[in-house]
Design a protein around this motif. Structure first.
Motif, PDB file in Angstrom:
ATOM      1  N   GLY A 190       0.954  -1.244   0.344  1.00 56.10           N
ATOM      2  CA  GLY A 190      -0.340   0.152  -0.114  1.00 56.10           C
ATOM      3  C   GLY A 190       0.973   1.036  -0.198  1.00 56.10           C
ATOM      4  O   GLY A 190       0.654   2.114  -0.716  1.00 56.10           O
ATOM      5  N   ALA A 191       1.779   1.349   0.436  1.00 59.12           N
ATOM      6  CA  ALA A 191       2.552   2.562   0.505  1.00 59.12           C
ATOM      7  C   ALA A 191       3.702   2.805  -0.563  1.00 59.12           C
ATOM      8  O   ALA A 191       3.881   3.823  -0.886  1.00 59.12           O
ATOM      9  CB  ALA A 191       3.675   2.461   2.218  1.00 59.12           C
ATOM     10  N   ASN A 192       4.041   1.237  -1.394  1.00 60.52           N
ATOM     11  CA  ASN A 192       5.185   2.060  -2.483  1.00 60.52           C
ATOM     12  C   ASN A 192       4.213   2.335  -3.055  1.00 60.52           C
ATOM     13  O   ASN A 192       4.397   3.112  -4.238  1.00 60.52           O
ATOM     14  CB  ASN A 192       5.655   0.283  -2.145  1.00 60.52           C
ATOM     15  CG  ASN A 192       7.361   0.300  -1.624  1.00 60.52           C
ATOM     16  OD1 ASN A 192       7.373   1.120  -0.656  1.00 60.52           O
ATOM     17  ND2 ASN A 192       7.947  -0.203  -2.222  1.00 60.52           N
ATOM     18  N   THR A 193       2.702   1.451  -3.227  1.00 60.43           N
ATOM     19  CA  THR A 193       1.981   1.415  -4.779  1.00 60.43           C
ATOM     20  C   THR A 193       1.568   2.965  -4.574  1.00 60.43           C
ATOM     21  O   THR A 193       1.516   3.812  -5.433  1.00 60.43           O
ATOM     22  CB  THR A 193       0.888   0.590  -4.790  1.00 60.43           C
ATOM     23  OG1 THR A 193       1.848  -0.506  -4.856  1.00 60.43           O
ATOM     24  CG2 THR A 193       0.323   0.637  -6.003  1.00 60.43           C
ATOM     25  N   THR A 194       1.215   3.882  -3.278  1.00 58.65           N
ATOM     26  CA  THR A 194       0.920   4.985  -3.611  1.00 58.65           C
ATOM     27  C   THR A 194       1.496   6.054  -3.584  1.00 58.65           C
ATOM     28  O   THR A 194       1.334   6.954  -3.995  1.00 58.65           O
ATOM     29  CB  THR A 194       0.125   5.244  -1.657  1.00 58.65           C
ATOM     30  OG1 THR A 194      -0.666   4.340  -1.478  1.00 58.65           O
ATOM     31  CG2 THR A 194      -0.626   6.654  -1.996  1.00 58.65           C
ATOM     32  N   SER A 195       2.811   5.850  -3.339  1.00 61.32           N
ATOM     33  CA  SER A 195       4.225   7.221  -4.271  1.00 61.32           C
ATOM     34  C   SER A 195       4.060   6.938  -5.440  1.00 61.32           C
ATOM     35  O   SER A 195       4.092   7.714  -5.955  1.00 61.32           O
ATOM     36  CB  SER A 195       5.317   6.446  -2.543  1.00 61.32           C
ATOM     37  OG  SER A 195       4.531   6.076  -1.063  1.00 61.32           O
TER      38      SER A 195
END
Length: 265
Positions: free
Chosen positions: A221-226
């Motif tokens: 979730g963190a990497n994809t959002t970034s």
């Protein structure tokens, strides 16, 4: 600790050797070699998963065969005889963890950006990411950096390093030390701060949920959002109010998610 060495050996040694071999073969000019970094990152991360999952399965067998394993107590800083009870997440929990990870990334990026503007003024990471991602498809970026890399890093740093440290120290120190190692592995000051903060939250929520999918979902979730925000920067600039509302909403849901999962046990 040696799983980190395995990660480094494969990601740096094999990746560097593969890049050098490609250049020597004359298939790609040295000036264009940065364009292959993303593809090689995905390949090396898939290779790292093989020994990573093998070591994790060995750890599971060892723990099952050990009737008396002492684990750290996060509240008292003392060792207690407490088994890890792996549990299955519901679909709602899976979706909420993805959103929580995205919100944590937004909050972390805001804090690090403020710190960078006020004190560091460092462009090393942004320059490196620009060279790696320039001209790449959004789906390739999500697959390589948003899915494969998070799975590999969580297997090494949470499934292996954190769980092993948790057996021989308090949960507090296992979270702190494994997260600092996770941050340091990223190689520059900004990423160290960002990854350490997220690593603490990943390990803490992993402890509270006791589901091995938890840190992976948070990290994805963190990497994809970034990635999505970085690729949509121009559209965000055209509609700043809508973007602000979306980001504030994600951060709010992330905070609620953290509170919910912290109280889940």
């Amino acid at each position: 600790m040696y799983p980190i060495g395995i990660h480094f050996l494969i990601s740096e040694g094999i990746a560097g050797g593969l890049l050098l071999w490609i250049v020597n073969k004359g298939w790609v000019s040295q000036s264009r070699i940065a364009g292959l970094a993303l593809e090689i990152l995905a390949i090396t991360n898939l290779l790292i998963l093989v020994p990573g999952i093998y070591l994790y399965r060995k750890d599971c067998v060892r723990r099952e065969n050990s009737s008396q394993i002492l684990y750290g107590d996060i509240r008292k800083g003392q060792k207690v005889n407490r088994k890890w009870e792996e549990r299955t997440l519901s679909l709602i929990e899976i979706l909420w963890l993805l959103i929580t990870g995205g919100g944590l990334a937004l909050l972390g990026n805001i804090l690090i950006s403020i710190l960078n503007i006020l004190f560091l003024q460092n462009t090393t990471y942004s320059d490196m990411m620009e060279s790696m991602t320039s001209g790449k498809s959004l789906w390739i970026l999500i697959f390589s950096m948003g899915i494969i890399a998070p799975i590999t890093e969580e297997v090494i740093f949470r499934w292996l390093v954190y769980r092993r440290m948790r057996e021989y120290s308090s949960t507090f120190w296992a979270i702190v030390i494994s997260s600092v190692l996770f941050g340091a592995y990223h190689g520059n000051l900004l990423q160290f701060l960002y990854a350490t903060l997220l690593g603490i939250m990943f390990a803490l929520l992993y402890e509270k949920t006791q589901s091995k999918l938890c840190p992976i979902l948070l990290h994805i979730g963190a990497n994809t959002t970034s990635i999505v925000i970085n690729q949509a920067a121009n559209k965000i600039a055209e509609q700043p109010q809508q973007a602000d509302i979306l980001m504030i909403g994600m951060i709010a849901m992330s905070v609620m998610g953290c509170l919910w999962f912290m109280r889940s046990k």
